[in-house]
Design a protein around this motif. Structure first.
Motif, PDB file in Angstrom:
ATOM      1  N   ARG A 140      35.868  35.519  46.627  1.00 22.08           N
ATOM      2  CA  ARG A 140      34.493  35.905  47.133  1.00 22.08           C
ATOM      3  C   ARG A 140      34.165  35.033  48.383  1.00 22.08           C
ATOM      4  N   LEU A 143      36.270  36.203  51.494  1.00 19.24           N
ATOM      5  CA  LEU A 143      36.304  37.290  51.945  1.00 19.24           C
ATOM      6  C   LEU A 143      34.776  37.823  52.410  1.00 19.24           C
ATOM      7  N   SER A 144      34.139  36.998  52.211  1.00 22.27           N
ATOM      8  CA  SER A 144      32.608  37.219  52.554  1.00 22.27           C
ATOM      9  C   SER A 144      32.261  37.525  53.760  1.00 22.27           C
ATOM     10  N   TYR A 153      32.271  46.111  46.306  1.00 25.04           N
ATOM     11  CA  TYR A 153      33.413  45.079  46.487  1.00 25.04           C
ATOM     12  C   TYR A 153      34.183  44.719  45.036  1.00 25.04           C
ATOM     13  N   ILE A 157      37.906  43.218  45.118  1.00 25.07           N
ATOM     14  CA  ILE A 157      38.049  41.671  44.215  1.00 25.07           C
ATOM     15  C   ILE A 157      39.179  41.837  43.430  1.00 25.07           C
TER      16      ILE A 157
END
Lengths: 168, 775
Positions: A140, A143-144, A153, A157
């Motif tokens: 998280r 890749l935010s 998402y 994930i």
């Protein structure tokens, strides 16, 4: 009321020779000093897997690896990549075999419309290279900076974690 | 019809175009080969409202490298969605009505030259008063934006079904709420783009665009360019999301076609993200006044709702949106009486349009919030109050909407159980809360926008010497997986492997007409048409197999690409042998399958009764768990449990993905997304300012699929992509109420709004204490 738009007179930028390793092969091109890496990759190297989704540095769709590090290519100058190794989505699959990340994104539906996908996979690839067994929280965080509008998402994930689990 | 699973894969299959997406092979519009193309760029209005006094493009035209310049003078035709409400020119003529409205456009050899040419355009505008709120635009002395629209009202709707007065009289509790929802935007990640190629020698135009509605684009290009439809070809490349952003024809598409014709060549136009926000066409800012009557046991007795939508400067889908907001008050629960007053208002802002959950989201939000507040007052559980008002299928609602399958009760059971609602509600620590809400959506508008009399969907299936089955569909796969759905429908019906089916989608020269990707129509309508086509092909092949096997047609079955006589029969033929025999008889085979919603599904006879009508509603219930930071008043969503009744999940993997995505889009609207204009100038026009939730703040979403097996759906299926969206915002607001004891009347639920509500409550308590001390 007369309205005049500002005149956009841009000074012609100097060109210089750029030598870089692109998806495993060295190449040389003459590039304008102000050319963005994303434009170089798309327009000069014809790597259209690199996407433009915003007006600069906001969405992550243009993410590529520069020396294994995930970087938004839309706020990077091509000329700054001299002597470095650039990898794009097109460079991942070898001999027609998708990587485990690509397979996971495909099989787990980490991609819906697919537009953010190349950038998302490159960001995930960058994460897995420095941290082969990330936690969900690691994913998280890493890749935010990559926005997706389709998936919420959840399956992205899952795709990254599944790919990490199947790592050799 | 029996339920199917995809070749035994109960969890579903990956998208048939998925590999192209994960390897970077997929070509989106901006990725197309545009060698030799000019670059298009648009000159936009710098003011919100005014009359164009002078427009001089001569300096731009004279600039070296500029090949074409077009203005409103080049197109005297309006365009739009509904034949009765086309009041917008691709390039403004005489008057501009919002800041950013296209006035002129240039095509030049490169982007820099195009930008310089834009800077050379001289435009003088005599400004008129501009209105940025519904109230300003509706003021008695306001200047009219459109000559035929007094009061700046695009449409007023007044519907009353059942005896509303008697309903409220029979209620034990009557409560009202005034709720407002901010304008939001689709923010699909792929920016708008199109590539138009005009061949002056043949007089033909080829347009490749991001459109969800290639057919409407085709019609509008023909209208605006005064071209014969047969000389236009529309091709859909890969599309990077839609959500309604491209569910109507957009100005830049027509402008680019005008440029290509003027330049007698190819023009590529790519809009910036800022221009995407200016193009807009999304969910309007909405004010809702809602009044509900309820008996002590939670049974609803009446509903009265007024909705005001700030629609922006032009009609677009506006009439449909304001009708949906009222029509979709029904179809979810059994309500004995419903009164609806809707007002669609013109304002000097970018035009609104359709966005996922079109029209129903904001009024559903208000409804589900007020339902919870009243339940609390009557000491009823939120689940109980909803269960007290369930419909029973089959039925027709008061406004004549058909409900043939209804899985809401099971959705409620499933999320109640999954979230452990009963054990946990009321026992959470401070700052944490649980909330729930329900929602629904149509599986395709049963009455098409254009009443041409043609089937509502058509799919062709081809068979040729190679033995591969090719399905041809005009349906726009915009990432939702519709091409995969078509492939599954054909493969399952024929009894062949999924990878034996190739889908060609979205090319008007090859694929049959399709109305497009909107109102969640594709699975229901195109799915049924695909099954119809595959059955026709199967009947040909079965006949051929029967002849070869010397058996009766009714005894022939095709399973796993083998034709057999009976299930346990000895005699069999491989699929390819039967194909060859059929081709020898008939030559290459193309069959056409169609689907049409029958008249009884097309809504009531009252004015506007077609909107909301559908063959089948999806139903959803969800529970949201939140934590609120005491110091910052910011809400984080810990988890979502959602159940959706999609009739039957043709591809469970894709259904899950759609449900997760729609819940999450509701989360964005609930928590952080909102447009903000300063004198008509969008202050939100970047992805940093317009806050789409990132991965860091997006919760796990636990999906439960409920299958009510709709009698008319393809394999029993209904839509799955929009129904869950509208439930998220109210479930979140109800969770915040559960956590903090405050009822929020505005979306999005930003920290400042929570902070303000907490301050007001503190002030009210203090005031009450003082008054008590004084008395």
């Amino acid at each position: 009321m007369p309205i005049e738009s500002p005149q956009l007179e841009r000074p012609q930028s100097q060109k210089r020779l750029l030598r870089l390793k692109l998806n495993g092969r060295w190449r040389e091109d003459a590039v304008a000093e102000n050319q963005l890496l994303v434009d170089y990759l798309r327009d000069v190297a014809a790597l259209t897997g690199v996407k433009t989704g915003c007006d600069g540095g906001e969405c992550g769709a243009c993410t590529v690896l520069i020396d294994d590090e995930a970087v938004p290519s839309c706020i990077t100058l091509a000329a700054r990549c001299d002597g470095r190794a650039i990898e794009t989505i097109e460079g991942l699959a070898r001999q027609g075999r998708p990587t485990r990340l690509q397979r996971a994104f495909h099989e787990k539906l980490g991609a819906q419309c697919g537009f953010c996908t190349p950038g998302m996979i490159m960001a995930a690839e960058g994460l897995l290279r420095r941290n082969p067994h990330p936690t969900e929280a690691d994913v998280r965080t890493a890749l935010s900076g990559n926005l997706c509008r389709c998936t919420g998402y959840v399956k992205i994930i899952e795709s990254v974690l599944v790919a990490a689990e199947t790592a050799p | 019809m029996t339920a199917v699973t995809v070749s035994g894969k109960a969890r579903g299959v990956p998208l048939i175009d998925g590999i192209d997406k994960v390897t970077g092979r997929a070509r989106y519009t901006a990725d197309l080969d545009h060698a030799g193309a000019l670059i298009g760029r648009i000159f936009r209005s710098p003011v919100s409202h005014g009359e164009i006094v002078r427009l001089d493009v001569s300096k731009a035209r004279a600039l070296d490298g500029v090949v074409a310049v077009v203005t409103g003078a080049d197109c005297p035709h309006t365009y739009g969605v509904l034949p009765v409400a086309m009041n917008e020119y691709p390039l403004a003529r005489e008057r501009v009505r919002y800041r950013g409205e296209p006035i002129a456009a240039v095509a030049a050899v490169d982007a820099e030259t195009a930008a310089r040419a834009i800077g050379l355009i001289e435009c003088e505008v005599r400004e008129l008063p501009a209105y940025y709120t519904s109230a300003q635009a509706r003021a008695p002395d306001a200047v009219q934006l459109h000559a035929n629209k007094p009061g700046n009202l695009e449409r007023e709707v007044h519907h009353e079904f059942g005896d509303v007065k008697a309903g409220f009289a029979a209620a034990d509790l009557v409560r009202e709420a005034q709720i407002s929802c901010a304008e939001v935007n689709h923010a699909q990640i792929e920016p708008h783009a199109c590539l138009a190629d005009y061949n002056p020698l043949t007089g033909r135009l080829t347009m490749q665009s991001v459109s969800q509605v290639g057919y409407y684009l085709h019609l509008m290009l023909a209208r605006c360019l005064e071209m014969d439809t047969s000389r236009i070809r529309i091709i859909k490349p890969f599309i990077g999301g839609g959500f309604g952003a491209r569910a109507e024809v957009l100005n830049f598409e027509i402008v680019t076609a005008l440029l290509a014709r003027a330049a007698t060549g190819k023009v590529l136009t790519k809009l910036t993200r800022e221009e995407n926000f200016l193009t807009h066409r999304a969910r309007p800012q909405t004010d809702i006044k809602l009044k509900l009557g309820m008996r002590g046991d939670g049974r609803l007795t009446a509903c009265e709702c007024e909705v005001v939508q700030r629609g922006g400067a032009y009609a677009g889908y506006g009439i449909v949106t304001i009708l949906y907001a009222g029509a979709l008050l029904q179809g979810l629960y059994d309500i004995p009486a419903v009164k609806y007053d809707g007002y669609r208002v013109y304002a000097n802002l970018p035009p609104c349009g359709a966005m996922r959950g079109h029209g129903g989201v904001d009024s559903r939000h208000a409804f589900e919030c007020l339902l919870d507040r009243m339940a609390r007052e009557l000491s009823l559980d939120p689940f109980a109050v909803r269960r007290a008002n369930l419909l029973e299928a089959p039925t027709r609602t008061l406004n004549d909407l058909m409900v043939n399958s209804y899985g809401l009760g099971e959705c409620l059971d499933r999320v109640e159980r999954a979230s452990r609602w009963r054990e946990r509600i009321g026992t959470l620590p401070a700052g944490k809360g649980l909330g729930m809400a329900c929602s629904h959506y149509v599986s395709g508008a049963a009455k098409p926008v254009h009443w041409t009399g043609e089937p509502h969907a058509a799919v062709n299936v081809r068979l040729d010497f190679d033995g591969g089955v090719t399905a041809l569909t005009g349906a726009a796969d915009i990432g939702q997986g519709s091409s995969t759905m078509v492939a599954i429908a054909v493969a399952e019906t024929l009894g062949i492997a999924l990878d034996q089916v190739r889908v060609i989608a979205g090319d008007s020269a090859i694929t049959p007409k399709d109305n497009g990707a909107y109102s969640s129509r594709i699975t229901f309508m195109v799915g049924n048409a695909a099954i119809d086509a595959a059955r026709k092909l199967k009947s040909i092949l079965t006949g051929e197999a029967a002849r070869k096997l010397e058996a009766r047609v009714e005894d022939i079955e095709c399973i796993a690409e083998t034709f057999r006589v009976g299930t346990g029969g000895q005699a069999s033929l491989p699929f390819i042998d039967v194909v060859k025999a059929a081709l020898a008889d008939r030559g290459p085979i193309t069959v056409s399958g169609t689907f049409t919603c029958p008249p009884e599904a097309q809504g009531g006879k009252h004015r506007g009764g077609a909107v909301g009508s559908t063959m089948g509603f999806s139903y959803a219930a969800q529970v949201v768990e939140v934590s609120i930071d005491d110091a910052t008043s910011s809400v984080s969503v810990d988890k979502v449990w959602v159940a959706l009744d999609c009739g039957h999940a043709i591809n469970p993997l894709a259904v899950e993905g759609q449900i997760e995505g729609s819940v999450w889009m509701g989360l964005g609207q609930a928590l952080s997304e909102e447009t903000h204009y300063v004198n008509g100038l969008p202050a939100h026009a970047s992805i940093l300012e317009y806050r789409v939730p990132t991965m860091a703040e997006s919760p796990p979403i636990k999906v439960e699929i409920v299958e009510s097996h709709d009698p008319n759906g393809p394999f029993g299926a209904k839509e799955a992509s929009e129904g869950a969206l509208a439930g998220f915002p109210p479930a979140l607001v109800n969770a915040v109420a559960n956590a903090l004891g405050i009822d929020l009347d505005e979306l999005p639920v930003t920290p400042d709004r929570i902070h303000q509500a907490l301050l007001e409550r503190r002030r009210a308590k203090r005031l009450a204490a003082v008054q008590e001390a004084l008395s």
